[in-house]
Design a protein around this motif. Structure first.
Motif, mmCIF file in Angstrom:
data_model
loop_
_atom_site.group_PDB
_atom_site.id
_atom_site.type_symbol
_atom_site.label_atom_id
_atom_site.label_comp_id
_atom_site.label_asym_id
_atom_site.label_seq_id
_atom_site.Cartn_x
_atom_site.Cartn_y
_atom_site.Cartn_z
ATOM 1 N N PRO A 160 0.834 -1.199 0.000
ATOM 2 C CA PRO A 160 0.000 0.000 0.000
ATOM 3 C C PRO A 160 0.870 1.251 0.000
ATOM 4 O O PRO A 160 1.921 1.287 0.655
ATOM 5 N N VAL A 161 0.425 2.260 -0.751
ATOM 6 C CA VAL A 161 1.178 3.514 -0.814
ATOM 7 C C VAL A 161 0.223 4.690 -0.625
ATOM 8 O O VAL A 161 -0.974 4.607 -0.938
ATOM 9 N N TYR A 162 0.802 5.797 -0.149
ATOM 10 C CA TYR A 162 0.016 6.954 0.263
ATOM 11 C C TYR A 162 0.637 8.221 -0.327
ATOM 12 O O TYR A 162 1.859 8.402 -0.277
ATOM 13 N N LEU A 163 -0.201 9.084 -0.874
ATOM 14 C CA LEU A 163 0.223 10.402 -1.338
ATOM 15 C C LEU A 163 -0.327 11.436 -0.362
ATOM 16 O O LEU A 163 -1.533 11.697 -0.347
ATOM 17 N N PRO A 164 0.527 12.022 0.485
ATOM 18 C CA PRO A 164 0.017 13.011 1.438
ATOM 19 C C PRO A 164 -0.336 14.323 0.747
ATOM 20 O O PRO A 164 0.109 14.583 -0.383
ATOM 21 N N GLU A 165 -1.130 15.130 1.391
ATOM 22 C CA GLU A 165 -1.494 16.418 0.818
ATOM 23 C C GLU A 165 -0.227 17.246 0.593
ATOM 24 O O GLU A 165 0.616 17.390 1.485
ATOM 25 N N GLY A 166 -0.100 17.773 -0.629
ATOM 26 C CA GLY A 166 1.077 18.547 -0.981
ATOM 27 C C GLY A 166 2.270 17.716 -1.397
ATOM 28 O O GLY A 166 3.300 18.263 -1.814
ATOM 29 N N VAL A 190 -4.142 10.698 -11.219
ATOM 30 C CA VAL A 190 -5.097 11.809 -11.149
ATOM 31 C C VAL A 190 -5.790 11.689 -9.806
ATOM 32 O O VAL A 190 -6.740 10.929 -9.648
ATOM 33 N N THR A 191 -5.300 12.424 -8.821
ATOM 34 C CA THR A 191 -5.663 12.160 -7.441
ATOM 35 C C THR A 191 -6.395 13.330 -6.796
ATOM 36 O O THR A 191 -6.377 14.459 -7.289
ATOM 37 N N GLY A 192 -7.012 13.028 -5.665
ATOM 38 C CA GLY A 192 -7.515 14.071 -4.792
ATOM 39 C C GLY A 192 -6.360 14.699 -4.020
ATOM 40 O O GLY A 192 -5.182 14.434 -4.291
ATOM 41 N N ARG A 193 -6.705 15.519 -3.008
ATOM 42 C CA ARG A 193 -5.654 16.156 -2.212
ATOM 43 C C ARG A 193 -4.772 15.109 -1.544
ATOM 44 O O ARG A 193 -3.564 15.291 -1.406
ATOM 45 N N ARG A 194 -5.392 14.038 -1.102
ATOM 46 C CA ARG A 194 -4.661 12.881 -0.591
ATOM 47 C C ARG A 194 -5.095 11.664 -1.411
ATOM 48 O O ARG A 194 -6.195 11.638 -1.968
ATOM 49 N N ALA A 195 -4.233 10.645 -1.456
ATOM 50 C CA ALA A 195 -4.563 9.469 -2.264
ATOM 51 C C ALA A 195 -3.921 8.225 -1.671
ATOM 52 O O ALA A 195 -2.843 8.288 -1.068
ATOM 53 N N LEU A 196 -4.598 7.116 -1.865
ATOM 54 C CA LEU A 196 -4.089 5.811 -1.449
ATOM 55 C C LEU A 196 -4.230 4.825 -2.599
ATOM 56 O O LEU A 196 -5.219 4.858 -3.343
ATOM 57 N N ILE A 197 -3.259 3.943 -2.737
ATOM 58 C CA ILE A 197 -3.371 2.771 -3.613
ATOM 59 C C ILE A 197 -3.251 1.552 -2.707
ATOM 60 O O ILE A 197 -2.244 1.381 -2.003
ATOM 61 N N LEU A 198 -4.275 0.707 -2.720
ATOM 62 C CA LEU A 198 -4.320 -0.479 -1.876
ATOM 63 C C LEU A 198 -4.177 -1.714 -2.758
ATOM 64 O O LEU A 198 -5.096 -2.057 -3.510
ATOM 65 N N LYS A 206 -16.749 14.202 -1.712
ATOM 66 C CA LYS A 206 -15.404 14.558 -1.244
ATOM 67 C C LYS A 206 -14.466 13.366 -1.092
ATOM 68 O O LYS A 206 -13.256 13.537 -1.032
ATOM 69 N N VAL A 207 -15.010 12.155 -1.002
ATOM 70 C CA VAL A 207 -14.184 10.951 -0.904
ATOM 71 C C VAL A 207 -14.598 9.985 -2.003
ATOM 72 O O VAL A 207 -15.794 9.696 -2.167
ATOM 73 N N PHE A 208 -13.621 9.498 -2.739
ATOM 74 C CA PHE A 208 -13.872 8.545 -3.828
ATOM 75 C C PHE A 208 -13.087 7.276 -3.535
ATOM 76 O O PHE A 208 -11.864 7.303 -3.386
ATOM 77 N N PHE A 209 -13.809 6.150 -3.459
ATOM 78 C CA PHE A 209 -13.205 4.840 -3.188
ATOM 79 C C PHE A 209 -13.546 3.921 -4.349
ATOM 80 O O PHE A 209 -14.729 3.733 -4.665
ATOM 81 N N GLU A 252 -11.093 14.509 -14.941
ATOM 82 C CA GLU A 252 -9.846 14.651 -14.198
ATOM 83 C C GLU A 252 -9.889 15.851 -13.262
ATOM 84 O O GLU A 252 -9.422 15.777 -12.117
ATOM 85 N N ALA A 253 -10.452 16.951 -13.720
ATOM 86 C CA ALA A 253 -10.586 18.118 -12.845
ATOM 87 C C ALA A 253 -11.487 17.796 -11.658
ATOM 88 O O ALA A 253 -11.232 18.236 -10.525
ATOM 89 N N ALA A 254 -12.543 17.028 -11.898
ATOM 90 C CA ALA A 254 -13.456 16.647 -10.815
ATOM 91 C C ALA A 254 -12.745 15.781 -9.779
ATOM 92 O O ALA A 254 -12.896 15.980 -8.564
ATOM 93 N N MET A 255 -11.959 14.808 -10.241
ATOM 94 C CA MET A 255 -11.250 13.931 -9.300
ATOM 95 C C MET A 255 -10.277 14.726 -8.441
ATOM 96 O O MET A 255 -10.099 14.434 -7.245
ATOM 97 N N ARG A 256 -9.666 15.728 -9.012
ATOM 98 C CA ARG A 256 -8.687 16.525 -8.258
ATOM 99 C C ARG A 256 -9.365 17.417 -7.208
ATOM 100 O O ARG A 256 -8.687 17.979 -6.356
ATOM 101 N N GLN A 257 -10.689 17.533 -7.266
ATOM 102 C CA GLN A 257 -11.424 18.283 -6.252
ATOM 103 C C GLN A 257 -11.635 17.470 -4.971
ATOM 104 O O GLN A 257 -11.952 18.027 -3.919
ATOM 105 N N ALA A 258 -11.479 16.146 -5.061
ATOM 106 C CA ALA A 258 -11.761 15.284 -3.908
ATOM 107 C C ALA A 258 -10.758 15.508 -2.783
ATOM 108 O O ALA A 258 -9.594 15.858 -3.026
ATOM 109 N N ARG A 259 -11.200 15.282 -1.567
ATOM 110 C CA ARG A 259 -10.268 15.345 -0.432
ATOM 111 C C ARG A 259 -9.413 14.086 -0.367
ATOM 112 O O ARG A 259 -8.262 14.135 0.055
ATOM 113 N N LEU A 260 -10.015 12.942 -0.782
ATOM 114 C CA LEU A 260 -9.286 11.675 -0.746
ATOM 115 C C LEU A 260 -9.764 10.791 -1.876
ATOM 116 O O LEU A 260 -10.965 10.634 -2.090
#
Length: 759
Positions: free
Chosen positions: A124-130, A500-508, A458-461, A478-486
């Motif tokens: 699992p990997v995580y993209l933190p905000e920023g 193409v991620t939200g502010r934070r992102a996870l790959i499980l 705000k959250v897309f799973f 893509e613009a819509a997905m980038r609006q998500a918080r996660l």
């Protein structure tokens, strides 16, 4: 020995073009299959894996949903199924070191082909905000991040839970259970983008949104009409069923804007004669203009009604409703309008009619060529009208056959992955699990994108799939997905959606179909439902790509425990330990799954009940099969424009790109090509080999452009063009959808051509 993944994206600037082929499969398919498998898996692993595909004690192919017969070949797979297996069972690996070497911006600059070729994700990997890069994260931390974001929502309806058709029945049931216990029906799925139109039409007309035929019915049919479908690439094992039907005397009509090699001749690699000579499948090819199918079937219905003795009057009287209103509409069908809508000649339609009248048992098969238009639902209703007239539903060798594209997309819907669940299903959930599921309808794919765009979600799973790559209006999506918080993706391999991620992102990372699944309760099996309502077990046989992988049911169960906490009375931990306990609950909630565990223990599984097929009973609002009488529609295209359909290449499965060739259509080394009829090309001053931008036209006036496509003169229907998706999804407006089903109208895109700058 397996080969390494490509270090850089291959150049696609100058695709090579030759004449299209006129036969599918054969020696070339065997050679290509073995070459791809060896590159991904090596020789020993190839043999160990491919010989278990679609076997009764093996695993279900992660590709298409075409069923298997009771008797299986040693090699029970097709070329594209073998590619799907090879990509999942690959020895290539995407490790945390890979993510350290590649920023998300770098991944976003790569092609889908390059991303997919890198191999299986191992942790699992995580993209933190920023952050600029994904970084390794523990499962506990990943679930805590999701729980944190879900807990911070103002409403459960601000979360979206998407499902891909690869998801098993067990995982799908758990996901919808978790989403509804969390408090939302926001369960968009890939069906929303493909066969939603089929389900909408069939539920209204025959009372169940599934096909009514079995594999044996195809073998017994007198006439099979294949409309808006390319089996040779999208469902290659269907060619064997068509070949068997031909050997029993069946006739086949293909209705499609493009000639397809698989429908012209099938070189069956299972037999010496098939390899050398093959079998001609088409008896009649109706090269219809895009979107003209409703007009064609309406005129055929008029002609059937006008032929003495052609209508099955007893069936119509006993089993149908709305006949008088329908016949009034059918009699108004106009020859001139039909010829204009279809581009066909009168003699061709009369020849088709003669074949229809000579048939006592008729099946109509279809896929995206019928479902992805504004008028898709009325078109499929007209197909049902066509079959009802002659009693061709509910008897052997006859019926409706929507051919599903992904291996368990139909099963996921059966398990409750649906944003508009039936009250009876919710009642059963409430009785079984002791909570009150939400009754308000949720969001489908298009409405989910709109909600993300507008800040209402705000959250897309995502449980599998490539949501960004598969969805329409690429820039908007893509613009819509980038609006998500996660954004969270449960995946086996990389695709465009991970970049193409939200502010934070996870790959499980999760287990695939080919992987052994061992839990605390022992070795597990999962189940799937094929395109004809057969449910059977799937057992992986390979050591997982990494010890850090979790199965899809385990991911959902652990997520539910993290989010819902001890207040939930659902035994999530038991579900993770032993999937048989999930099936016990399914058996008590979903009709047809009684004694589920006992039934899947039988080799080959079991068939779900289907009232129209089994009893000629139609559970509709009227209690009968419904004739319908919608006005005839077809696309109107302005002068100087063409109607574009998106399509797959032969080196592609959905949005997964296996290679850069489309062997049957004569294209090699590139995907940015547009197929145009030579006569249309001359009128538009589009020389073969020139480069053009495709610009779609829609009532909102927004310019949607796909630049740099090589023009290929090709025998398409006049007024029509074709190009591959996902490259052309950018041209499909988000608001351009089918009436009733809201499926993106990806087969009806009006385009103009503008010379590529510098070309």
């Amino acid at each position: 020995m397996a080969s390494k993944p490509p270090a850089g994206d291959p150049v696609q600037d100058a695709p090579q073009v030759a004449a299209p082929q006129q036969a599918a499969a054969g020696l070339a398919a065997i050679g290509h299959t073995l070459r791809i498998a060896q590159q991904q898996m090596g020789v020993r692993r190839t043999a160990r894996t491919l010989l278990r595909v679609n076997q009764k004690d093996g695993f279900d192919c992660p590709g298409c949903a075409w069923p298997e017969g009771d008797k299986r070949h040693v090699a029970e797979f097709c070329e594209n199924g073998a590619k799907a297996v090879a990509e999942e069972a690959t020895l290539r690996r995407v490790t945390p070191e890979f993510f350290a070497a590649h920023t998300v911006a770098d991944l976003a600059s790569r092609s889908g082909y390059w991303l997919g070729q890198q191999g299986r994700i191992t942790q699992p990997v995580y993209l933190p905000e920023g952050g600029e890069r994904y970084e390794a994260v523990t499962w506990e931390r990943a679930f805590a991040i999701i729980a944190e974001e879900l807990g911070a929502l103002g409403s459960p309806d601000e979360a979206l839970f998407y499902t891909s058709g690869r998801t098993s029945n067990e995982a799908a049931f758990l996901l919808q259970l978790f989403a509804r216990e969390f408090g939302t029906n926001n369960l968009p799925d890939c069906s929303n983008m493909c066969h939603e139109s089929s389900g909408s039409a069939l539920n209204e007309t025959i009372g169940i949104g599934k096909g009514s035929v079995s594999l044996e019915d195809l073998h017994q049919a007198d006439l099979i009409i294949v409309a808006g479908q390319n089996p040779g690439t999208n469902h290659p094992r269907m060619l064997s069923a068509l070949e068997k039907a031909k050997s029993s005397g069946a006739k086949i009509i293909s209705v499609n804007p493009l000639p397809e090699a698989g429908m012209e001749r099938f070189k069956n690699p299972q037999t010496p004669r098939g390899m050398l000579k093959g079998t001609a499948l088409n008896d009649l090819f109706l090269q219809i203009r895009i979107g003209g199918d409703q007009a064609l079937f309406r005129l055929l219905n008029k002609l059937i009604i006008g032929t003495p003795g052609a209508v099955d009057e007893e069936f119509v009287r006993e089993h149908t409703h709305g006949y008088e209103e329908f016949t009034a509409a059918a009699r108004a069908a106009d020859w001139d309008e039909t010829l204009a809508a279809t581009g066909l000649g009168r003699a061709e339609i009369e020849q088709a009619l003669a074949m229809v009248l000579a048939s006592k048992r008729t099946i109509v098969c279809w896929a995206m060529g019928l479902t992805q238009h504004k008028h898709a639902v009325p078109t499929i209703r007209e197909v049902v009208n066509f079959l009802l007239l002659r009693g061709n539903i509910g008897r052997p060798g006859a019926g409706v056959c929507p051919v599903r594209g992904h291996s368990n997309v139909q099963g996921d819907r059966t398990m409750g992955i649906f944003e508009r669940p039936a009250p009876a299903f919710l009642d059963a959930l409430e009785r079984e699990f002791g909570f009150a599921p939400p009754r308000r309808h949720g969001l489908d794919v298009v409405r989910s994108i709109e909600a993300l765009r507008d800040g209402r979600a705000k959250v897309f799973f995502a449980m599998g799939g490539n949501f960004v790559g598969a969805s329409p209006d690429t820039e908007v999506t893509e613009a819509a997905m980038r609006q998500a918080r996660l954004t969270v993706h449960v995946s086996t391999k990389l695709n465009r959606s991970h970049a193409v991620t939200g502010r934070r992102a996870l790959i499980l990372p999760t287990l695939g179909r080919t992987d052994k699944d061992v839990q605390a309760g022992g070795r597990q099996v999962v189940t799937v439902e094929d395109s004809m309502g057969m449910v059977h077990a799937s057992r992986g046989n390979l050591t997982p790509a990494s010890p850090h992988l979790l199965s899809e049911p385990a991911i959902v169960a652990r997520l539910a425990r993290a989010v819902l906490g001890p207040a939930s009375r659902t035994p999530w931990e038991d579900f993770e330990k032993d999937y048989a306990t999930i099936r016990d609950r399914i058996a008590r909630v979903i009709p047809g799954f009684e004694d589920f565990n006992a039934k899947i223990a039988r080799p080959g599984g079991f068939t779900l009940p289907h009232a129209p097929r089994d009893e000629r009973r139609f559970p509709t609002a009227t209690g009968k099969a419904n004739f319908t009488a919608a006005p005839v529609e077809f696309p109107k295209v302005p002068a100087g424009r063409l109607l574009l359909q998106t399509m797959r290449s032969h080196d592609q499965y959905n949005t997964t790109i296996y290679g850069l060739d489309d062997r049957y259509r004569g294209i090699r080394g590139g995907r940015r090509v547009v197929l145009v009829n030579p006569d249309d090309a001359r009128e538009l001053d589009l020389s073969d080999g020139s480069y053009t931008d495709l610009v779609s036209e829609w009532k909102d006036g927004v310019e949607r452009r796909a630049p740099g496509f090589r023009v290929v003169h090709y025998p398409t229907a006049r007024g029509c063009a074709a190009a591959y998706y996902p490259e052309t999804n950018v041209l499909v407006p988000l608001e351009s959808t089918a009436d009733t089903s809201n499926t993106p109208a990806s087969k009806s895109v009006i385009v103009r051509f503008e010379r590529t700058a510098g070309a």
